[in-house]
Design a protein around this motif. Structure first.
Motif, PDB file in Angstrom:
ATOM      1  N   LEU A 158      76.689  25.777  62.482  1.00 24.31           N
ATOM      2  CA  LEU A 158      77.722  26.701  62.860  1.00 24.31           C
ATOM      3  C   LEU A 158      77.533  27.964  61.852  1.00 24.31           C
ATOM      4  O   LEU A 158      77.397  27.735  60.810  1.00 24.31           O
ATOM      5  N   LEU A 159      77.382  29.103  62.394  1.00 26.42           N
ATOM      6  CA  LEU A 159      77.203  30.361  61.668  1.00 26.42           C
ATOM      7  C   LEU A 159      78.406  31.071  61.281  1.00 26.42           C
ATOM      8  O   LEU A 159      78.466  31.389  59.971  1.00 26.42           O
ATOM      9  N   LEU A 160      79.421  31.224  62.269  1.00 27.13           N
ATOM     10  CA  LEU A 160      80.575  31.947  61.953  1.00 27.13           C
ATOM     11  C   LEU A 160      81.879  31.368  62.672  1.00 27.13           C
ATOM     12  O   LEU A 160      81.405  31.180  63.901  1.00 27.13           O
ATOM     13  N   ASP A 161      82.880  31.364  61.953  1.00 29.77           N
ATOM     14  CA  ASP A 161      84.174  30.987  63.117  1.00 29.77           C
ATOM     15  C   ASP A 161      85.355  31.930  62.470  1.00 29.77           C
ATOM     16  O   ASP A 161      85.254  32.376  61.384  1.00 29.77           O
ATOM     17  N   GLY A 162      86.523  31.906  62.997  1.00 34.30           N
ATOM     18  CA  GLY A 162      87.597  32.542  62.985  1.00 34.30           C
ATOM     19  C   GLY A 162      88.650  32.585  63.988  1.00 34.30           C
ATOM     20  O   GLY A 162      88.629  31.806  64.854  1.00 34.30           O
ATOM     21  N   LYS A 163      89.387  33.327  63.993  1.00 34.00           N
ATOM     22  CA  LYS A 163      90.420  33.419  64.807  1.00 34.00           C
ATOM     23  C   LYS A 163      90.742  34.972  65.166  1.00 34.00           C
ATOM     24  O   LYS A 163      90.770  36.145  64.207  1.00 34.00           O
ATOM     25  N   LEU A 164      91.018  35.044  66.467  1.00 31.72           N
ATOM     26  CA  LEU A 164      91.265  36.603  66.908  1.00 31.72           C
ATOM     27  C   LEU A 164      92.398  36.657  67.731  1.00 31.72           C
ATOM     28  O   LEU A 164      92.823  35.612  68.573  1.00 31.72           O
ATOM     29  N   LEU A 165      93.304  37.593  67.296  1.00 32.97           N
ATOM     30  CA  LEU A 165      94.957  37.946  67.993  1.00 32.97           C
ATOM     31  C   LEU A 165      94.467  39.076  69.053  1.00 32.97           C
ATOM     32  O   LEU A 165      93.897  40.426  68.480  1.00 32.97           O
ATOM     33  N   LEU A 166      94.340  38.974  70.471  1.00 30.26           N
ATOM     34  CA  LEU A 166      94.213  39.994  71.229  1.00 30.26           C
ATOM     35  C   LEU A 166      95.566  40.701  71.540  1.00 30.26           C
ATOM     36  O   LEU A 166      96.568  39.782  72.154  1.00 30.26           O
ATOM     37  N   VAL A 167      95.741  41.933  71.717  1.00 33.49           N
ATOM     38  CA  VAL A 167      97.045  42.350  72.066  1.00 33.49           C
ATOM     39  C   VAL A 167      96.943  42.832  73.425  1.00 33.49           C
ATOM     40  O   VAL A 167      95.682  43.518  73.743  1.00 33.49           O
ATOM     41  N   LEU A 168      97.729  42.678  74.264  1.00 38.16           N
ATOM     42  CA  LEU A 168      97.709  42.864  75.580  1.00 38.16           C
ATOM     43  C   LEU A 168      98.417  44.346  76.126  1.00 38.16           C
ATOM     44  O   LEU A 168      99.633  44.347  75.528  1.00 38.16           O
ATOM     45  N   VAL A 169      97.834  45.203  76.387  1.00 35.87           N
ATOM     46  CA  VAL A 169      98.485  46.482  76.929  1.00 35.87           C
ATOM     47  C   VAL A 169      98.625  46.509  78.307  1.00 35.87           C
ATOM     48  O   VAL A 169      97.759  46.180  79.255  1.00 35.87           O
ATOM     49  N   ARG A 170      99.936  46.699  78.628  1.00 38.35           N
ATOM     50  CA  ARG A 170     100.191  46.617  79.936  1.00 38.35           C
ATOM     51  C   ARG A 170     100.469  48.151  80.751  1.00 38.35           C
ATOM     52  O   ARG A 170     100.601  49.035  80.064  1.00 38.35           O
ATOM     53  N   ALA A 171     100.083  47.956  81.844  1.00 39.92           N
ATOM     54  CA  ALA A 171     100.120  49.337  82.650  1.00 39.92           C
ATOM     55  C   ALA A 171     101.532  49.986  82.895  1.00 39.92           C
ATOM     56  O   ALA A 171     102.371  49.073  82.856  1.00 39.92           O
TER      57      ALA A 171
END
Length: 135
Positions: free
Chosen positions: A122-135
Motif C-alpha cells: 500500500l503506497l497511498l490511500d485517502g478519500k475523495l469527495l467529487l462535486v457533481l456539476v449539472r448542466a
C-alpha cells in the motif's frame, strides 16, 4: 479499457490523463492502472501523494460508467481527505494499481475511498469527495 477508450470517457487528454487502463469495475468499485512516470513533470522528488490525481480520474471514470443522471456535466474534486502515504519504494518505476470504492452518492456529489499500491505494498490511500456539476 485502454487509454484510447479512456480518452472517450474522460475529458483528460494527452499527458493530463493519468490512468493507463481500467482493469475491472462494478457499481460499487473500480480498479485500474497508472504509473510512476506521470509524476515526471513535477521533478524527480515529486511527492507520491500527487498520485491522488490518478485516483480522482478513476472515480470520475466510475461516475461516467455508472451515472444514471445525464444532467451531470462534470465532476470536480471538492475535497481530498485522510490522505496517508504508507510506503515509498526506493525505485520509482513501473505500474501502480489504483482502486476506489464508492461510499456515498447524492445529487450534489460522490464520496470515494481510494488506494494506490506499488507491487504488493500500500503506497497511498485517502478519500475523495467529487462535486457533481449539472448542466
Amino acid at each position: 479499457m485502454d487509454r484510447d477508450q479512456l480518452h472517450t470517457l474522460l475529458p483528460h487528454q494527452g499527458d493530463a490523463l493519468w490512468l493507463d487502463r481500467l482493469i475491472e469495475h462494478s457499481p460499487e468499485r473500480i480498479h485500474g492502472l497508472t504509473a510512476w512516470h506521470h509524476l515526471a513533470s513535477f521533478g524527480a522528488d515529486a511527492s507520491p501523494c500527487l498520485l491522488f490525481e490518478a485516483a480522482a480520474q478513476l472515480c470520475a471514470a466510475h461516475g461516467a460508467l455508472y451515472g444514471v443522471d445525464d444532467s451531470i456535466e462534470m465532476a470536480l474534486v471538492g475535497k481530498l481527505s485522510h490522505l496517508q502515504l504508507h510506503h515509498e519504494p526506493r525505485q520509482r518505476q513501473g505500474t501502480l494499481q489504483v482502486s476506489a470504492t464508492q461510499e456515498a452518492l447524492s445529487p450534489a456529489g460522490a464520496l470515494y475511498a481510494f488506494a494506490v499500491h506499488a507491487e504488493d505494498h500500500l503506497l497511498l490511500d485517502g478519500k475523495l469527495l467529487l462535486v457533481l456539476v449539472r448542466a
